[in-house]
Design a protein around this motif. Structure first.
Motif, mmCIF file in Angstrom:
data_model
loop_
_atom_site.group_PDB
_atom_site.id
_atom_site.type_symbol
_atom_site.label_atom_id
_atom_site.label_comp_id
_atom_site.label_asym_id
_atom_site.label_seq_id
_atom_site.Cartn_x
_atom_site.Cartn_y
_atom_site.Cartn_z
ATOM 1 N N GLN A 44 32.876 3.615 82.689
ATOM 2 C CA GLN A 44 33.214 5.042 82.676
ATOM 3 C C GLN A 44 34.670 5.285 83.033
ATOM 4 O OE1 GLN A 44 31.158 7.256 85.822
ATOM 5 N NE2 GLN A 44 30.765 5.323 86.861
ATOM 6 N N ALA A 45 35.329 4.292 83.655
ATOM 7 C CA ALA A 45 36.758 4.408 83.954
ATOM 8 C C ALA A 45 37.620 3.816 82.843
ATOM 9 C CB ALA A 45 37.076 3.714 85.281
ATOM 10 N N TYR A 46 36.969 3.289 81.789
ATOM 11 C CA TYR A 46 37.661 2.643 80.664
ATOM 12 C C TYR A 46 38.492 1.441 81.125
ATOM 13 C CZ TYR A 46 36.697 7.233 78.489
ATOM 14 O OH TYR A 46 36.101 8.381 78.030
ATOM 15 N N ALA A 47 38.062 0.788 82.206
ATOM 16 C CA ALA A 47 38.822 -0.335 82.738
ATOM 17 C C ALA A 47 38.554 -1.627 81.998
ATOM 18 C CB ALA A 47 38.510 -0.521 84.221
ATOM 19 N N ASP A 48 37.459 -1.677 81.247
ATOM 20 C CA ASP A 48 37.198 -2.858 80.424
ATOM 21 C C ASP A 48 37.511 -2.532 78.971
ATOM 22 O OD1 ASP A 48 35.062 -1.351 79.482
ATOM 23 O OD2 ASP A 48 33.551 -2.489 80.585
ATOM 24 N N PHE A 49 37.569 -3.559 78.140
ATOM 25 C CA PHE A 49 37.851 -3.295 76.731
ATOM 26 C C PHE A 49 36.580 -3.001 75.953
ATOM 27 C CE2 PHE A 49 37.915 -4.807 72.324
ATOM 28 C CZ PHE A 49 38.689 -3.777 71.802
ATOM 29 N N SER A 50 36.515 -1.803 75.435
ATOM 30 C CA SER A 50 35.533 -1.416 74.432
ATOM 31 C C SER A 50 36.294 -0.717 73.318
ATOM 32 C CB SER A 50 34.467 -0.477 75.007
ATOM 33 O OG SER A 50 33.712 -1.118 76.018
ATOM 34 N N SER A 51 35.976 -1.028 72.087
ATOM 35 C CA SER A 51 36.750 -0.518 70.960
ATOM 36 C C SER A 51 36.751 1.008 70.904
ATOM 37 C CB SER A 51 36.192 -1.090 69.651
ATOM 38 O OG SER A 51 36.870 -0.551 68.542
ATOM 39 N N GLY A 52 35.613 1.622 71.197
ATOM 40 C CA GLY A 52 35.532 3.077 71.115
ATOM 41 C C GLY A 52 36.475 3.764 72.075
ATOM 42 N N THR A 53 36.511 3.306 73.322
ATOM 43 C CA THR A 53 37.302 3.984 74.340
ATOM 44 C C THR A 53 38.771 3.590 74.326
ATOM 45 O OG1 THR A 53 36.659 2.267 75.936
ATOM 46 C CG2 THR A 53 35.329 4.263 75.871
ATOM 47 N N VAL A 54 39.075 2.368 73.885
ATOM 48 C CA VAL A 54 40.458 1.873 73.947
ATOM 49 C C VAL A 54 41.194 2.023 72.617
ATOM 50 C CG1 VAL A 54 41.882 -0.162 74.440
ATOM 51 C CG2 VAL A 54 39.830 0.267 75.783
ATOM 52 N N LEU A 55 40.458 2.025 71.502
ATOM 53 C CA LEU A 55 41.110 2.057 70.192
ATOM 54 C C LEU A 55 40.739 3.295 69.376
ATOM 55 C CD1 LEU A 55 40.606 -1.716 69.229
ATOM 56 C CD2 LEU A 55 42.677 -0.646 70.142
ATOM 57 N N VAL A 56 39.447 3.516 69.120
ATOM 58 C CA VAL A 56 39.048 4.573 68.185
ATOM 59 C C VAL A 56 39.301 5.968 68.743
ATOM 60 C CG1 VAL A 56 37.171 5.533 66.817
ATOM 61 C CG2 VAL A 56 37.318 3.064 67.136
ATOM 62 N N LYS A 57 38.817 6.238 69.948
ATOM 63 C CA LYS A 57 38.978 7.587 70.503
ATOM 64 C C LYS A 57 40.454 7.946 70.722
ATOM 65 C CE LYS A 57 34.783 9.147 70.523
ATOM 66 N NZ LYS A 57 33.984 9.507 71.690
ATOM 67 N N PRO A 58 41.292 7.053 71.232
ATOM 68 C CA PRO A 58 42.720 7.386 71.316
ATOM 69 C C PRO A 58 43.346 7.651 69.947
ATOM 70 C CG PRO A 58 42.228 5.582 72.799
ATOM 71 C CD PRO A 58 40.992 5.800 71.981
ATOM 72 N N ALA A 59 42.914 6.901 68.918
ATOM 73 C CA ALA A 59 43.443 7.152 67.574
ATOM 74 C C ALA A 59 42.996 8.521 67.068
ATOM 75 C CB ALA A 59 42.977 6.045 66.625
ATOM 76 N N MET A 60 41.739 8.877 67.355
ATOM 77 C CA MET A 60 41.245 10.196 66.944
ATOM 78 C C MET A 60 41.999 11.323 67.643
ATOM 79 S SD MET A 60 37.133 9.451 66.932
ATOM 80 C CE MET A 60 36.719 11.168 66.592
ATOM 81 N N ALA A 61 42.369 11.101 68.905
ATOM 82 C CA ALA A 61 43.073 12.126 69.669
ATOM 83 C C ALA A 61 44.426 12.470 69.075
ATOM 84 C CB ALA A 61 43.237 11.664 71.117
ATOM 85 N N LYS A 62 44.978 11.534 68.295
ATOM 86 C CA LYS A 62 46.279 11.780 67.672
ATOM 87 C C LYS A 62 46.152 12.489 66.319
ATOM 88 C CE LYS A 62 48.548 7.988 70.092
ATOM 89 N NZ LYS A 62 49.325 6.727 70.009
ATOM 90 N N GLY A 63 44.910 12.738 65.891
ATOM 91 C CA GLY A 63 44.682 13.609 64.743
ATOM 92 C C GLY A 63 44.640 12.971 63.382
ATOM 93 N N LYS A 64 44.755 11.640 63.288
ATOM 94 C CA LYS A 64 44.790 10.992 61.983
ATOM 95 C C LYS A 64 43.485 10.294 61.627
ATOM 96 C CE LYS A 64 48.860 11.630 60.044
ATOM 97 N NZ LYS A 64 48.981 12.138 58.653
ATOM 98 N N VAL A 65 42.493 10.337 62.501
ATOM 99 C CA VAL A 65 41.255 9.603 62.273
ATOM 100 C C VAL A 65 40.063 10.546 62.330
ATOM 101 C CG1 VAL A 65 39.750 7.757 63.118
ATOM 102 C CG2 VAL A 65 42.234 7.504 63.259
ATOM 103 N N GLU A 66 39.209 10.468 61.329
ATOM 104 C CA GLU A 66 37.947 11.199 61.333
ATOM 105 C C GLU A 66 36.803 10.191 61.392
ATOM 106 O OE1 GLU A 66 37.907 13.800 57.975
ATOM 107 O OE2 GLU A 66 39.233 15.265 58.928
ATOM 108 N N LEU A 67 35.860 10.445 62.274
ATOM 109 C CA LEU A 67 34.756 9.534 62.514
ATOM 110 C C LEU A 67 33.475 10.077 61.901
ATOM 111 C CD1 LEU A 67 33.422 7.096 64.010
ATOM 112 C CD2 LEU A 67 33.190 8.633 65.998
ATOM 113 N N TYR A 68 32.827 9.243 61.104
ATOM 114 C CA TYR A 68 31.532 9.578 60.519
ATOM 115 C C TYR A 68 30.472 8.731 61.215
ATOM 116 C CZ TYR A 68 34.113 11.677 56.612
ATOM 117 O OH TYR A 68 34.949 12.451 55.841
ATOM 118 N N THR A 69 29.627 9.368 62.008
ATOM 119 C CA THR A 69 28.569 8.632 62.685
ATOM 120 C C THR A 69 27.288 8.683 61.864
ATOM 121 O OG1 THR A 69 28.061 10.626 63.960
ATOM 122 C CG2 THR A 69 29.513 8.989 64.981
ATOM 123 N N ASN A 70 26.351 7.780 62.198
ATOM 124 C CA ASN A 70 25.065 7.695 61.504
ATOM 125 C C ASN A 70 25.242 7.593 59.991
ATOM 126 O OD1 ASN A 70 23.288 7.900 63.842
ATOM 127 N ND2 ASN A 70 24.133 9.966 64.039
#
Length: 580
Positions: A228-254
């Protein structure tokens, strides 16, 4: 933004299938280059910091199963591996007489939410094994081609460790490692007596800050629950979500991808997918398609992407898609340390993984098997959960009281509780994780007679271990017994023998499958070139472990990340040159 359904025809610069290590890295690098990116994930959205997703720091009694696993949470009710080897409505089949268990992840970030975060670089020898032992094939690239990207991954994500100067265990840019725990000191002592090296682990948890967006490890020993502190490496918290926050990535779930779509010239035009929300099929368009759905899933998508131009599936004119599938080897042994019985209780949690490990230390030319393995050590006083105490009957056979008699306590009630308290924290063990030999005859293919609940043809597996892997497992067991005995431990259970392939885990059980879309210079014997670009389709790329020509005696994730970054840089360069 995150979408579950998007109208057909939406266009992007790049579509990425999969949000794990490879897909996540590609989403970051490509979007930061200014490209519009769509990421398709077959599972749901996930954020371990949100209360509805958080399992970290929850007590066993907060689970209706006291933490026990389920088919879709096979490692425990709180473990963040949502998916499993068996998923309802998503079958796979096997050839007669063979076995392979296929683990699928169904969540943003994929397997990177759960994994041990053992973050090892492949060494110079690992890219050129055929030149060393004559088995398999060399990679078309070498360590020097990947090293700059390993360096970048180290600095971006963070990995702790120490510089050891071991040629085929390359050093990187390391954060300070945690100190060994008590059980690790015991196994280190046992290994030292056998001249077996034990060095600090190399895991991707932050023991020091690397940026302002992530916290630092607080040593709760629950990294498998996702931090929950993002202290370990998980792709969603370290790569995908930060990329989405910059506005260039749209995520399609399911979004369950069926196929890569192509035009009359054979060029990729996008993907078609089935939404799990309404079970309808949709299409997205893009200039470039990147597959990072996992080695077997990406191969499945490619083989199901048939057209007049690609009659055997996109990128499969060689017939090599799905071939040379191989997983890491694995074997284990457990023991109890009499010196640790009735030990003092204190917080020794540490990181959610080993603090020390043994890299491969021998020369295979002097052995009867071709490839090496590393040793992972485990034990200690982590949070008790479902299963603690289930082995009391086994322990009582080996542990005596001060008069030399078996444990006098009963197997239930107060006596059982007393035994559990005595023995808790006294067990330790080790696991070998090794390299197998890639085989043309180990593969996945499309089963022509079975489809999943989305109407997508499923995979059929054919896989057998060779004598090299079986002899390697025997060596593991001999080594485990030697180290544990030297440490003063009492071995639990019988030593695995030839009837069980010396305890060798079944193919697929280590969840390190690689090699189904391997890279090479010859389009007749490989699927991708050295930039992970399909020989037959210049705007199609693969960024998971499928491109691997061979596995090493290391976990594959750090190499997936480095290759995905390298491939993403190549995509940006080729787009600028208008070559794709």
């Amino acid at each position: 933004m995150s979408f579950e359904i998007k109208s057909s025809g939406e266009a992007y610069d790049v579509i990425i299938v999969g949000s794990g290590a490879g897909g996540g890295m590609a989403s970051k690098i490509l979007s930061e280059a200014g490209l519009s990116v769509a990421v398709l994930e077959a599972g749901g959205d996930f954020d371990p910091a949100k209360e509805e997703d958080r399992t970290q720091l929850r007590y066993p009694w907060e689970s209706p199963r006291r933490g026990s696993g389920t088919p879709t949470r096979p490692f425990g009710d709180f473990d963040q591996a949502i998916g499993g080897w068996e998923i309802a409505g998503e079958p796979y089949t096997r050839s007669s007489g063979t076995s392979f268990d296929w683990f699928r992840s169904r969540m943003l970030g994929g397997r990177t939410n759960h994994w041990g975060r053992i973050s090892l670089r492949f060494g110079p020898n690992d890219f050129k094994r055929s030149s060393i032992d004559g088995l398999g094939d060399d990679w078309p690239i070498g360590y020097d081609d990947v090293k700059p990207y390993y360096d970048k991954v180290d600095k971006l994500i963070g990995v702790f460790g120490t510089k050891e100067g071991i040629y085929n265990e390359p050093d990187g840019f390391f954060l300070p490692p945690p100190k060994p725990r008590l059980h690790e000191m015991y196994v280190s002592k046992g290994a030292k007596k056998s001249n077996i090296p034990v060095i600090p682990s190399r895991l991707s948890m932050l023991t020091r800050p690397v940026n302002n967006e992530r916290g630092v490890c607080f040593f709760c020993n629950q990294c498998n629950r996702a931090c929950q502190a993002y202290a370990d490496f998980s792709s969603g918290t370290v790569l995908v979500k930060p990329a989405m926050a910059k506005g260039k990535v749209e995520l399609y779930t399911n979004a369950m991808v069926r196929a890569v779509t192509t035009d009359d010239s054979g060029k990729a035009t996008g993907v078609s997918y089935v939404s799990k929300v309404d079970m309808k099929e949709y299409k997205l368009r893009a200039r470039v398609v990147v597959l990072g759905a996992s080695a077997c899933e990406s191969a499945r998508i490619m083989m199901n992407s048939k057209s007049k131009t690609h009659p055997n599936g996109v990128g499969n004119s060689s017939g090599m898609v799905g071939r040379y599938l191989h997983d890491s080897t694995g074997a284990d042994r457990m023991a109890i340390m009499p010196d640790l019985i009735d030990r003092e209780r204190y917080n020794e949690d540490g990181v959610g993984g080993m603090h020390v490990y043994t890299p491969w230390w021998l020369d295979n030319k002097k052995l009867d098997f071709a490839r090496g393995y590393h040793i992972e050590y485990w034990g200690g006083m982590s949070m008790p959960s479902y299963g603690i105490g289930f082995a009391m009957d086994t322990m009582r056979k080996h542990i005596k009281d001060e008069f030399g008699n078996p444990s006098p306590n009963g197997g239930y009630g107060e006596g059982l509780k007393k035994d559990i308290r005595r023995y808790y924290g006294s067990t330790l063990g080790m696991s070998g994780r090794g390299e197998s030999i890639p085989q043309y005859g180990n593969f996945c293919e499309i089963d022509p007679n079975v489809v999943d609940k989305f109407g997508i043809p499923v995979l059929k597996f054919t896989y057998n271990w060779t004598d090299h892997e079986i002899k390697q497992a025997k060596h593991m067991q001999d080594t485990f017994e030697e180290i544990l005995t030297n440490a003063g431990a009492v071995l639990l259970g019988n030593k695995p023998g030839p009837e069980s392939k010396y305890g060798l885990a079944g193919p697929g059980r280590i969840i390190h499958e690689v090699g189904t879309t391997r890279m090479g210079d010859n389009p007749a014997t490989s699927v991708l070139n050295s930039n992970c670009q399909a020989h037959d389709c210049k705007n199609l790329f693969v960024v998971d472990a499928g491109p691997f020509v061979s596995q090493a005696d290391k976990n594959p994730t750090w190499t997936i990340l480095a290759l995905a970054w390298r491939t993403s840089d190549f995509i940006v360069s080729e787009l600028k040159k208008k070559n794709i």
